[in-house]
Design a protein around this motif. Structure first.
Motif, short mmCIF file in Angstrom:
data_model
loop_
_atom_site.label_atom_id
_atom_site.label_comp_id
_atom_site.label_asym_id
_atom_site.label_seq_id
_atom_site.Cartn_x
_atom_site.Cartn_y
_atom_site.Cartn_z
N SER A 61 -88.74 -26.06 -116.17
CA SER A 61 -88.92 -27.30 -117.50
C SER A 61 -87.88 -28.19 -117.31
CB SER A 61 -90.09 -27.16 -117.98
OG SER A 61 -89.83 -27.87 -119.02
N GLU A 62 -87.09 -27.60 -118.13
CA GLU A 62 -85.77 -28.08 -118.52
C GLU A 62 -84.84 -28.55 -117.36
OE1 GLU A 62 -84.98 -26.30 -122.34
OE2 GLU A 62 -83.41 -25.81 -120.79
N PHE A 63 -85.00 -27.96 -116.01
CA PHE A 63 -84.66 -28.56 -114.92
C PHE A 63 -85.37 -29.91 -114.55
CE2 PHE A 63 -81.93 -28.58 -110.81
CZ PHE A 63 -81.14 -27.94 -110.89
N LEU A 64 -86.19 -29.66 -114.08
CA LEU A 64 -87.13 -30.55 -113.72
C LEU A 64 -86.70 -32.21 -114.42
CD1 LEU A 64 -90.53 -29.64 -112.90
CD2 LEU A 64 -88.21 -30.00 -111.12
N ASP A 65 -86.10 -31.78 -116.01
CA ASP A 65 -85.91 -32.96 -116.44
C ASP A 65 -84.70 -33.58 -116.37
OD1 ASP A 65 -87.96 -33.09 -118.20
OD2 ASP A 65 -87.19 -32.06 -120.19
N ILE A 66 -83.63 -32.24 -115.74
CA ILE A 66 -81.96 -32.67 -115.35
C ILE A 66 -82.19 -33.42 -114.25
CG2 ILE A 66 -80.48 -32.16 -115.39
CD1 ILE A 66 -80.48 -29.23 -115.77
N LEU A 67 -83.39 -32.86 -113.22
CA LEU A 67 -82.82 -33.98 -112.12
C LEU A 67 -84.23 -35.91 -112.10
CD1 LEU A 67 -84.77 -31.67 -109.47
CD2 LEU A 67 -82.03 -32.07 -109.90
N GLY A 68 -84.94 -35.82 -113.06
CA GLY A 68 -85.14 -37.06 -113.40
C GLY A 68 -83.82 -38.28 -114.30
N LEU A 69 -82.80 -37.55 -114.71
CA LEU A 69 -82.11 -38.07 -115.99
C LEU A 69 -81.69 -38.53 -114.94
CD1 LEU A 69 -82.56 -36.02 -119.24
CD2 LEU A 69 -83.12 -38.65 -119.20
N THR A 70 -81.04 -37.07 -114.02
CA THR A 70 -79.78 -37.30 -113.18
C THR A 70 -79.85 -39.08 -112.32
OG1 THR A 70 -79.25 -34.88 -112.92
CG2 THR A 70 -78.65 -35.98 -111.63
N LYS A 71 -81.17 -39.15 -112.09
CA LYS A 71 -82.01 -40.26 -110.94
C LYS A 71 -81.71 -41.65 -111.23
CE LYS A 71 -84.94 -37.57 -107.89
NZ LYS A 71 -85.74 -37.93 -106.88
N TRP A 252 -79.03 -26.63 -101.31
CA TRP A 252 -79.52 -27.36 -102.15
C TRP A 252 -80.50 -27.88 -102.76
CZ3 TRP A 252 -78.02 -23.96 -106.29
CH2 TRP A 252 -76.63 -23.64 -105.90
N LEU A 253 -81.11 -28.70 -101.35
CA LEU A 253 -81.64 -29.95 -100.97
C LEU A 253 -83.33 -28.78 -101.49
CD1 LEU A 253 -80.50 -31.82 -98.45
CD2 LEU A 253 -81.12 -32.72 -101.30
N GLU A 254 -82.97 -27.86 -100.73
CA GLU A 254 -84.98 -26.73 -101.30
C GLU A 254 -84.83 -26.51 -102.71
OE1 GLU A 254 -86.09 -26.16 -98.25
OE2 GLU A 254 -85.41 -27.72 -97.49
N VAL A 255 -83.86 -25.54 -102.88
CA VAL A 255 -83.95 -25.65 -104.38
C VAL A 255 -84.20 -26.82 -104.85
CG1 VAL A 255 -82.54 -24.37 -106.21
CG2 VAL A 255 -81.77 -23.43 -103.60
N MET A 256 -83.58 -27.29 -104.90
CA MET A 256 -84.59 -29.05 -105.38
C MET A 256 -85.72 -28.82 -105.44
SD MET A 256 -81.38 -30.13 -107.46
CE MET A 256 -80.51 -27.81 -106.80
N ASP A 258 -88.08 -27.13 -105.49
CA ASP A 258 -88.09 -26.24 -105.55
C ASP A 258 -87.57 -25.36 -106.69
OD1 ASP A 258 -90.08 -24.53 -107.38
OD2 ASP A 258 -91.60 -23.58 -105.65
N PRO A 259 -86.66 -25.91 -107.66
CA PRO A 259 -85.61 -25.16 -108.46
C PRO A 259 -86.65 -24.01 -109.01
CG PRO A 259 -86.25 -27.44 -109.06
CD PRO A 259 -87.80 -26.64 -108.68
N ARG A 260 -87.77 -23.13 -109.02
CA ARG A 260 -87.37 -21.84 -109.48
C ARG A 260 -87.19 -20.54 -107.76
NH1 ARG A 260 -94.12 -22.98 -110.74
NH2 ARG A 260 -93.44 -23.97 -108.65
N LEU A 261 -86.83 -21.28 -106.67
CA LEU A 261 -86.04 -20.72 -105.62
C LEU A 261 -84.66 -20.14 -106.34
CD1 LEU A 261 -86.09 -23.31 -102.53
CD2 LEU A 261 -87.40 -20.95 -103.32
N TYR A 262 -84.74 -18.92 -105.96
CA TYR A 262 -83.03 -18.44 -106.44
C TYR A 262 -82.53 -18.48 -104.59
CZ TYR A 262 -79.35 -15.09 -106.75
OH TYR A 262 -78.49 -14.12 -106.94
#
Ligand SMILES: Cc1ncc(COP(=O)(O)O)c(C=O)c1O
Length: 400
Positions: A61-71, A252-256, A258-262
Protein backbone atom coordinates in the motif's frame (compact mmCIF):
# COMPACT_ATOMS: atom_id res chain seq x y z
CA UNK A 1 29.52 39.04 11.28
CA UNK A 2 27.47 35.93 11.62
CA UNK A 3 25.76 36.61 14.92
CA UNK A 4 24.74 40.07 13.81
CA UNK A 5 22.82 38.61 10.89
CA UNK A 6 21.59 35.57 12.72
CA UNK A 7 20.16 37.71 15.50
CA UNK A 8 17.94 39.34 12.95
CA UNK A 9 16.62 36.03 11.82
CA UNK A 10 12.96 35.35 12.16
CA UNK A 11 12.34 31.70 12.85
CA UNK A 12 9.98 29.96 10.53
CA UNK A 13 9.10 26.27 10.20
CA UNK A 14 11.89 25.42 7.76
CA UNK A 15 14.60 26.93 9.93
CA UNK A 16 13.28 25.07 12.94
CA UNK A 17 13.55 21.85 10.98
CA UNK A 18 17.15 22.69 10.32
CA UNK A 19 17.86 23.50 13.94
CA UNK A 20 16.22 20.32 15.21
CA UNK A 21 17.35 17.81 12.65
CA UNK A 22 20.79 19.03 11.83
CA UNK A 23 22.20 21.06 14.66
CA UNK A 24 20.95 18.89 17.53
CA UNK A 25 24.33 17.21 17.30
CA UNK A 26 27.34 19.39 16.76
CA UNK A 27 29.16 16.49 15.15
CA UNK A 28 26.69 16.35 12.25
CA UNK A 29 27.63 18.89 9.61
CA UNK A 30 25.05 20.85 7.69
CA UNK A 31 24.96 19.31 4.21
CA UNK A 32 25.17 22.05 1.62
CA UNK A 33 26.42 19.71 -1.09
CA UNK A 34 24.46 18.98 -4.27
CA UNK A 35 22.91 15.87 -2.73
CA UNK A 36 22.42 14.01 -0.53
CA UNK A 37 20.61 16.72 1.39
CA UNK A 38 19.59 17.32 4.98
CA UNK A 39 16.52 15.29 5.90
CA UNK A 40 13.28 16.39 7.50
CA UNK A 41 12.68 14.84 10.97
CA UNK A 42 9.68 12.91 9.62
CA UNK A 43 11.91 11.31 6.98
CA UNK A 44 14.57 10.53 9.58
CA UNK A 45 11.99 8.91 11.87
CA UNK A 46 10.82 6.67 9.03
CA UNK A 47 14.34 5.39 8.56
CA UNK A 48 14.31 4.08 12.13
CA UNK A 49 11.09 2.04 11.76
CA UNK A 50 11.17 -1.76 12.09
CA UNK A 51 11.64 -3.72 8.89
CA UNK A 52 8.55 -4.68 6.89
CA UNK A 53 8.14 -7.46 4.35
CA UNK A 54 8.69 -6.26 0.80
CA UNK A 55 5.82 -8.48 -0.36
CA UNK A 56 3.48 -7.69 2.54
CA UNK A 57 0.30 -5.57 2.48
CA UNK A 58 1.80 -2.57 4.28
CA UNK A 59 4.68 -2.07 1.88
CA UNK A 60 2.35 -2.75 -1.06
CA UNK A 61 0.00 0.00 0.00
CA UNK A 62 2.89 2.38 0.71
CA UNK A 63 4.42 1.62 -2.68
CA UNK A 64 1.13 2.52 -4.38
CA UNK A 65 1.34 5.87 -2.55
CA UNK A 66 4.88 6.34 -3.88
CA UNK A 67 3.72 5.76 -7.45
CA UNK A 68 0.88 8.26 -7.08
CA UNK A 69 3.16 10.85 -5.51
CA UNK A 70 5.80 10.28 -8.18
CA UNK A 71 3.19 11.11 -10.82
CA UNK A 72 2.42 14.25 -8.83
CA UNK A 73 6.03 15.48 -8.76
CA UNK A 74 6.59 14.76 -12.45
CA UNK A 75 3.20 16.29 -13.28
CA UNK A 76 2.27 13.29 -15.35
CA UNK A 77 -0.61 10.89 -15.74
CA UNK A 78 1.50 8.51 -17.83
CA UNK A 79 3.70 5.62 -16.65
CA UNK A 80 6.13 5.98 -13.78
CA UNK A 81 8.67 3.47 -12.53
CA UNK A 82 10.35 3.54 -9.13
CA UNK A 83 13.04 1.11 -8.04
CA UNK A 84 16.15 0.87 -5.90
CA UNK A 85 19.19 2.50 -7.40
CA UNK A 86 20.89 5.85 -7.77
CA UNK A 87 20.38 8.50 -10.45
CA UNK A 88 22.82 6.73 -12.73
CA UNK A 89 20.65 3.64 -12.70
CA UNK A 90 17.82 5.77 -14.08
CA UNK A 91 20.15 6.91 -16.83
CA UNK A 92 21.30 3.38 -17.56
CA UNK A 93 17.81 1.83 -17.45
CA UNK A 94 16.55 4.48 -19.86
CA UNK A 95 19.37 3.96 -22.34
CA UNK A 96 19.40 0.16 -22.11
CA UNK A 97 15.64 -0.15 -22.49
CA UNK A 98 14.85 2.51 -25.05
CA UNK A 99 17.60 2.14 -27.60
CA UNK A 100 18.91 -0.69 -29.71
CA UNK A 101 22.41 -1.07 -31.09
CA UNK A 102 22.88 1.38 -33.91
CA UNK A 103 20.03 3.75 -32.95
CA UNK A 104 21.29 7.28 -33.50
CA UNK A 105 20.85 9.77 -30.66
CA UNK A 106 21.97 13.33 -30.12
CA UNK A 107 23.43 13.94 -26.69
CA UNK A 108 23.42 17.57 -25.59
CA UNK A 109 26.37 18.09 -23.27
CA UNK A 110 27.47 21.01 -21.15
CA UNK A 111 29.20 19.22 -18.33
CA UNK A 112 30.13 16.09 -16.45
CA UNK A 113 26.67 14.49 -16.24
CA UNK A 114 25.78 15.12 -19.87
CA UNK A 115 29.03 13.38 -20.80
CA UNK A 116 28.12 10.48 -18.51
CA UNK A 117 24.87 9.94 -20.41
CA UNK A 118 26.80 9.82 -23.72
CA UNK A 119 29.26 7.32 -22.23
CA UNK A 120 26.51 5.01 -21.05
CA UNK A 121 24.79 5.18 -24.44
CA UNK A 122 28.05 4.24 -26.17
CA UNK A 123 28.51 1.29 -23.79
CA UNK A 124 25.13 -0.01 -25.03
CA UNK A 125 26.19 0.31 -28.67
CA UNK A 126 24.09 3.39 -29.40
CA UNK A 127 25.37 5.66 -32.17
CA UNK A 128 25.95 8.84 -30.14
CA UNK A 129 26.48 12.23 -31.72
CA UNK A 130 27.04 15.18 -29.44
CA UNK A 131 26.08 18.82 -29.35
CA UNK A 132 28.53 20.38 -26.92
CA UNK A 133 28.14 23.75 -25.18
CA UNK A 134 30.85 25.38 -23.08
CA UNK A 135 30.69 24.48 -19.40
CA UNK A 136 28.89 27.21 -17.48
CA UNK A 137 26.62 28.01 -20.43
CA UNK A 138 23.15 26.70 -21.11
CA UNK A 139 22.25 24.71 -24.23
CA UNK A 140 20.32 26.80 -26.75
CA UNK A 141 17.23 25.73 -28.68
CA UNK A 142 18.58 27.50 -31.81
CA UNK A 143 21.73 25.36 -31.93
CA UNK A 144 19.67 22.24 -31.30
CA UNK A 145 17.31 23.17 -34.10
CA UNK A 146 20.25 23.62 -36.50
CA UNK A 147 21.78 20.31 -35.51
CA UNK A 148 18.51 18.42 -35.94
CA UNK A 149 17.65 19.92 -39.30
CA UNK A 150 17.99 17.39 -42.09
CA UNK A 151 19.26 14.58 -39.87
CA UNK A 152 17.13 11.95 -38.15
CA UNK A 153 17.75 11.00 -34.53
CA UNK A 154 15.85 8.49 -32.42
CA UNK A 155 16.19 10.78 -29.42
CA UNK A 156 17.75 13.88 -27.94
CA UNK A 157 19.41 13.38 -24.54
CA UNK A 158 19.15 16.41 -22.26
CA UNK A 159 20.27 17.38 -18.78
CA UNK A 160 17.86 19.54 -16.80
CA UNK A 161 20.34 20.81 -14.20
CA UNK A 162 24.02 20.15 -14.94
CA UNK A 163 25.08 19.69 -11.32
CA UNK A 164 28.78 19.95 -12.11
CA UNK A 165 28.49 23.61 -13.10
CA UNK A 166 25.15 24.77 -11.63
CA UNK A 167 23.60 25.39 -15.04
CA UNK A 168 19.89 24.97 -15.68
CA UNK A 169 19.09 24.19 -19.31
CA UNK A 170 15.89 25.49 -20.95
CA UNK A 171 14.31 22.06 -21.01
CA UNK A 172 10.86 23.14 -22.13
CA UNK A 173 12.22 24.82 -25.30
CA UNK A 174 14.76 22.07 -25.99
CA UNK A 175 12.11 19.37 -25.68
CA UNK A 176 9.83 21.28 -28.00
CA UNK A 177 12.60 21.45 -30.65
CA UNK A 178 13.33 17.72 -30.26
CA UNK A 179 9.67 16.82 -30.60
CA UNK A 180 9.17 19.07 -33.61
CA UNK A 181 12.00 17.15 -35.27
CA UNK A 182 10.43 13.82 -34.46
CA UNK A 183 13.00 12.76 -31.87
CA UNK A 184 12.15 11.46 -28.40
CA UNK A 185 13.12 13.82 -25.59
CA UNK A 186 15.03 12.19 -22.72
CA UNK A 187 15.69 14.38 -19.68
CA UNK A 188 18.06 13.78 -16.79
CA UNK A 189 16.30 15.67 -14.00
CA UNK A 190 18.32 14.12 -11.18
CA UNK A 191 19.17 17.58 -9.87
CA UNK A 192 15.94 19.25 -10.94
CA UNK A 193 12.86 17.25 -9.96
CA UNK A 194 11.11 18.74 -6.96
CA UNK A 195 13.27 21.89 -6.97
CA UNK A 196 12.87 23.29 -10.49
CA UNK A 197 9.84 23.62 -12.71
CA UNK A 198 9.25 20.49 -14.75
CA UNK A 199 5.95 19.59 -16.42
CA UNK A 200 6.41 16.17 -17.91
CA UNK A 201 3.10 15.88 -19.79
CA UNK A 202 2.63 19.52 -20.72
CA UNK A 203 6.16 19.93 -22.07
CA UNK A 204 5.92 16.67 -24.04
CA UNK A 205 8.89 14.94 -22.41
CA UNK A 206 9.29 11.25 -23.29
CA UNK A 207 11.51 10.02 -20.48
CA UNK A 208 12.66 11.86 -17.38
CA UNK A 209 14.53 10.31 -14.49
CA UNK A 210 15.46 11.60 -11.06
CA UNK A 211 16.93 10.37 -7.82
CA UNK A 212 15.68 10.41 -4.24
CA UNK A 213 18.61 12.26 -2.64
CA UNK A 214 18.40 15.66 -4.30
CA UNK A 215 15.52 18.15 -4.30
CA UNK A 216 13.06 15.48 -3.12
CA UNK A 217 15.13 15.28 0.09
CA UNK A 218 14.98 11.55 0.76
CA UNK A 219 18.05 9.40 1.39
CA UNK A 220 19.96 8.11 -1.65
CA UNK A 221 18.88 4.77 -3.06
CA UNK A 222 15.72 5.24 -5.10
CA UNK A 223 15.27 6.22 -8.72
CA UNK A 224 12.10 7.65 -10.25
CA UNK A 225 11.40 7.50 -13.97
CA UNK A 226 8.48 8.89 -15.97
CA UNK A 227 7.72 7.49 -19.43
CA UNK A 228 5.45 8.81 -22.16
CA UNK A 229 3.22 6.49 -24.18
CA UNK A 230 5.63 6.97 -27.11
CA UNK A 231 8.58 5.89 -25.00
CA UNK A 232 6.67 2.90 -23.66
CA UNK A 233 5.76 1.93 -27.24
CA UNK A 234 9.38 2.22 -28.34
CA UNK A 235 10.35 -0.23 -25.60
CA UNK A 236 7.54 -2.62 -26.56
CA UNK A 237 8.40 -2.49 -30.24
CA UNK A 238 12.11 -3.16 -29.99
CA UNK A 239 13.39 -6.00 -32.13
CA UNK A 240 16.22 -7.07 -29.85
CA UNK A 241 16.22 -8.05 -26.19
CA UNK A 242 17.00 -5.38 -23.61
CA UNK A 243 20.64 -6.19 -22.84
CA UNK A 244 20.24 -5.96 -19.07
CA UNK A 245 18.36 -7.80 -16.37
CA UNK A 246 18.16 -5.12 -13.70
CA UNK A 247 18.07 -2.04 -15.95
CA UNK A 248 15.13 -3.41 -17.86
CA UNK A 249 12.21 -1.00 -17.90
CA UNK A 250 10.00 -3.53 -19.59
CA UNK A 251 10.25 -5.75 -16.49
CA UNK A 252 9.90 -2.80 -14.12
CA UNK A 253 6.79 -1.59 -15.94
CA UNK A 254 5.18 -4.97 -15.24
CA UNK A 255 6.07 -4.69 -11.55
CA UNK A 256 4.57 -1.20 -11.39
CA UNK A 257 1.24 -2.63 -12.61
CA UNK A 258 1.29 -4.94 -9.60
CA UNK A 259 3.98 -4.07 -7.06
CA UNK A 260 3.34 -7.35 -5.25
CA UNK A 261 5.18 -9.10 -8.09
CA UNK A 262 8.70 -10.05 -7.10
CA UNK A 263 11.48 -8.92 -9.42
CA UNK A 264 14.25 -8.03 -6.96
CA UNK A 265 14.20 -7.12 -3.27
CA UNK A 266 13.59 -3.39 -2.95
CA UNK A 267 15.38 -1.18 -0.40
CA UNK A 268 12.20 -0.91 1.66
CA UNK A 269 13.61 1.52 4.25
CA UNK A 270 14.77 3.99 1.61
CA UNK A 271 11.51 3.70 -0.32
CA UNK A 272 9.43 4.25 2.82
CA UNK A 273 11.50 7.34 3.55
CA UNK A 274 10.98 8.45 -0.04
CA UNK A 275 7.23 8.15 0.46
CA UNK A 276 7.35 10.52 3.43
CA UNK A 277 9.66 12.95 1.58
CA UNK A 278 7.21 12.96 -1.35
CA UNK A 279 4.30 13.55 1.02
CA UNK A 280 6.18 16.57 2.35
CA UNK A 281 6.57 17.86 -1.22
CA UNK A 282 2.83 17.52 -1.69
CA UNK A 283 2.04 19.17 1.65
CA UNK A 284 4.20 22.14 0.69
CA UNK A 285 2.79 22.16 -2.85
CA UNK A 286 5.05 21.57 -5.84
CA UNK A 287 4.70 25.11 -7.19
CA UNK A 288 5.47 26.59 -3.75
CA UNK A 289 8.52 24.39 -3.55
CA UNK A 290 9.77 25.54 -6.96
CA UNK A 291 9.24 29.14 -5.83
CA UNK A 292 11.07 28.58 -2.53
CA UNK A 293 14.07 27.11 -4.35
CA UNK A 294 14.11 29.95 -6.86
CA UNK A 295 13.79 32.76 -4.32
CA UNK A 296 16.30 31.33 -1.85
CA UNK A 297 18.88 30.55 -4.52
CA UNK A 298 18.58 34.00 -6.13
CA UNK A 299 18.93 35.71 -2.76
CA UNK A 300 21.92 33.51 -1.85
CA UNK A 301 23.67 34.30 -5.14
CA UNK A 302 22.85 37.97 -4.76
CA UNK A 303 24.83 37.92 -1.50
CA UNK A 304 27.80 36.31 -3.25
CA UNK A 305 27.65 38.66 -6.22
CA UNK A 306 27.52 41.79 -4.06
CA UNK A 307 30.62 40.47 -2.27
CA UNK A 308 32.34 40.26 -5.64
CA UNK A 309 32.33 36.45 -5.85
CA UNK A 310 32.04 35.10 -9.39
CA UNK A 311 29.16 32.75 -10.11
CA UNK A 312 30.31 30.25 -12.73
CA UNK A 313 26.97 29.54 -14.35
CA UNK A 314 25.47 31.98 -16.82
CA UNK A 315 22.12 30.27 -16.27
CA UNK A 316 22.14 29.52 -12.54
CA UNK A 317 20.02 26.71 -11.17
CA UNK A 318 17.63 26.98 -8.22
CA UNK A 319 19.19 23.82 -6.77
CA UNK A 320 22.98 24.26 -6.96
CA UNK A 321 25.47 27.12 -7.29
CA UNK A 322 29.06 26.83 -8.51
CA UNK A 323 31.36 29.69 -7.57
CA UNK A 324 34.86 30.47 -8.75
CA UNK A 325 37.60 30.09 -6.16
CA UNK A 326 41.38 29.67 -6.33
CA UNK A 327 41.58 26.59 -4.14
CA UNK A 328 38.35 24.68 -3.61
CA UNK A 329 39.99 22.03 -1.40
CA UNK A 330 40.91 24.68 1.19
CA UNK A 331 37.46 26.25 0.99
CA UNK A 332 35.85 22.87 1.68
CA UNK A 333 38.22 22.06 4.56
CA UNK A 334 37.73 25.40 6.29
CA UNK A 335 33.96 25.36 5.81
CA UNK A 336 33.84 21.99 7.54
CA UNK A 337 36.41 22.44 10.27
CA UNK A 338 35.49 25.99 11.24
CA UNK A 339 31.78 26.16 10.44
CA UNK A 340 30.58 22.55 10.39
CA UNK A 341 29.14 23.06 6.92
CA UNK A 342 29.88 20.76 3.99
CA UNK A 343 30.22 22.11 0.47
CA UNK A 344 31.56 20.33 -2.63
CA UNK A 345 34.41 20.76 -5.02
CA UNK A 346 34.04 20.97 -8.77
CA UNK A 347 34.32 17.92 -11.00
CA UNK A 348 36.79 16.92 -13.71
CA UNK A 349 38.73 19.97 -14.91
CA UNK A 350 36.97 22.17 -12.32
CA UNK A 351 38.11 20.22 -9.26
CA UNK A 352 40.19 23.11 -8.06
CA UNK A 353 38.55 26.26 -9.35
CA UNK A 354 34.92 25.63 -8.43
CA UNK A 355 33.17 25.27 -5.09
CA UNK A 356 29.65 23.91 -5.38
CA UNK A 357 26.90 24.64 -2.91
CA UNK A 358 23.74 22.57 -3.01
CA UNK A 359 20.58 24.36 -1.88
CA UNK A 360 17.73 21.99 -2.33
CA UNK A 361 15.15 19.87 -0.56
CA UNK A 362 14.30 21.28 2.86
CA UNK A 363 16.78 24.13 2.39
CA UNK A 364 15.81 27.16 4.43
CA UNK A 365 16.65 30.82 4.72
CA UNK A 366 18.62 30.07 7.89
CA UNK A 367 20.72 27.38 6.24
CA UNK A 368 21.61 29.75 3.43
CA UNK A 369 22.39 32.66 5.76
CA UNK A 370 24.70 30.36 7.74
CA UNK A 371 26.33 29.11 4.56
CA UNK A 372 26.69 32.53 2.96
CA UNK A 373 28.16 34.19 6.02
CA UNK A 374 30.56 31.27 6.60
CA UNK A 375 31.60 31.24 2.94
CA UNK A 376 32.37 34.94 2.92
CA UNK A 377 34.49 34.63 6.07
CA UNK A 378 36.35 31.60 4.66
CA UNK A 379 36.97 33.20 1.26
CA UNK A 380 38.29 36.35 2.91
CA UNK A 381 40.56 34.30 5.21
CA UNK A 382 41.93 32.52 2.15
CA UNK A 383 42.80 35.81 0.54
CA UNK A 384 40.09 35.78 -2.10
CA UNK A 385 38.98 39.26 -3.23
CA UNK A 386 35.82 39.60 -1.15
CA UNK A 387 34.20 43.04 -0.80
CA UNK A 388 33.06 44.36 2.55
CA UNK A 389 29.36 44.91 2.95
CA UNK A 390 27.92 42.01 1.02
CA UNK A 391 24.17 42.35 0.83
CA UNK A 392 22.29 39.78 2.82
CA UNK A 393 19.14 41.85 2.55
CA UNK A 394 17.44 39.77 -0.17
CA UNK A 395 17.88 36.64 1.97
CA UNK A 396 16.73 38.38 5.15
CA UNK A 397 13.72 39.82 3.37
CA UNK A 398 12.42 36.41 2.34
CA UNK A 399 10.94 35.47 5.68
CA UNK A 400 9.30 38.83 6.28
C1 LIG B 1 22.47 15.68 -13.21
C2 LIG B 1 22.90 14.39 -12.60
N1 LIG B 1 22.75 13.27 -13.30
C3 LIG B 1 23.12 12.08 -12.81
C4 LIG B 1 23.66 11.97 -11.55
C5 LIG B 1 24.05 10.65 -11.03
O1 LIG B 1 23.27 10.34 -9.91
P1 LIG B 1 23.79 9.29 -8.83
O2 LIG B 1 25.03 9.85 -8.25
O3 LIG B 1 22.64 9.23 -7.85
O4 LIG B 1 24.03 8.02 -9.54
C6 LIG B 1 23.85 13.12 -10.79
C7 LIG B 1 24.46 13.04 -9.46
O5 LIG B 1 24.84 14.02 -8.86
C8 LIG B 1 23.45 14.35 -11.33
O6 LIG B 1 23.59 15.47 -10.61
Amino acid sequence: VKTKYLKRLIHHPASEIHVKSVRSSTTVPLLMIPGPTNLHPRVLETLALPQVAHTGPQFYSEFLDILGLTKYVFKTSQNVVVFSGSGTSGMEATIASLFEKGDRVLSVENGFFGRRMSTIARIYGVDVETLVFPEGEAATPQALEEKLTGRKYAAVLLTHVETSTGVINPVQELVSVARKNDALAVVDSVCGLGGCELLFDEWGIDVAFAASQKAIAAPPGAVMIALSERATDKIKERKTMIPSYYYNLSKWLEVMKDPRLYLTTPSTAVLRALRVALQLVKEEGLENRWRRHLELSNAFRNGLITAGVEIFSKAPSPTVTALRVSDSASVGKKMLSEHNIMVSRGLDSHKQDLTRVGHMGIVSQKMLLDTLSALLVVLKDLGEPVNEGASLEPLLRLSQ
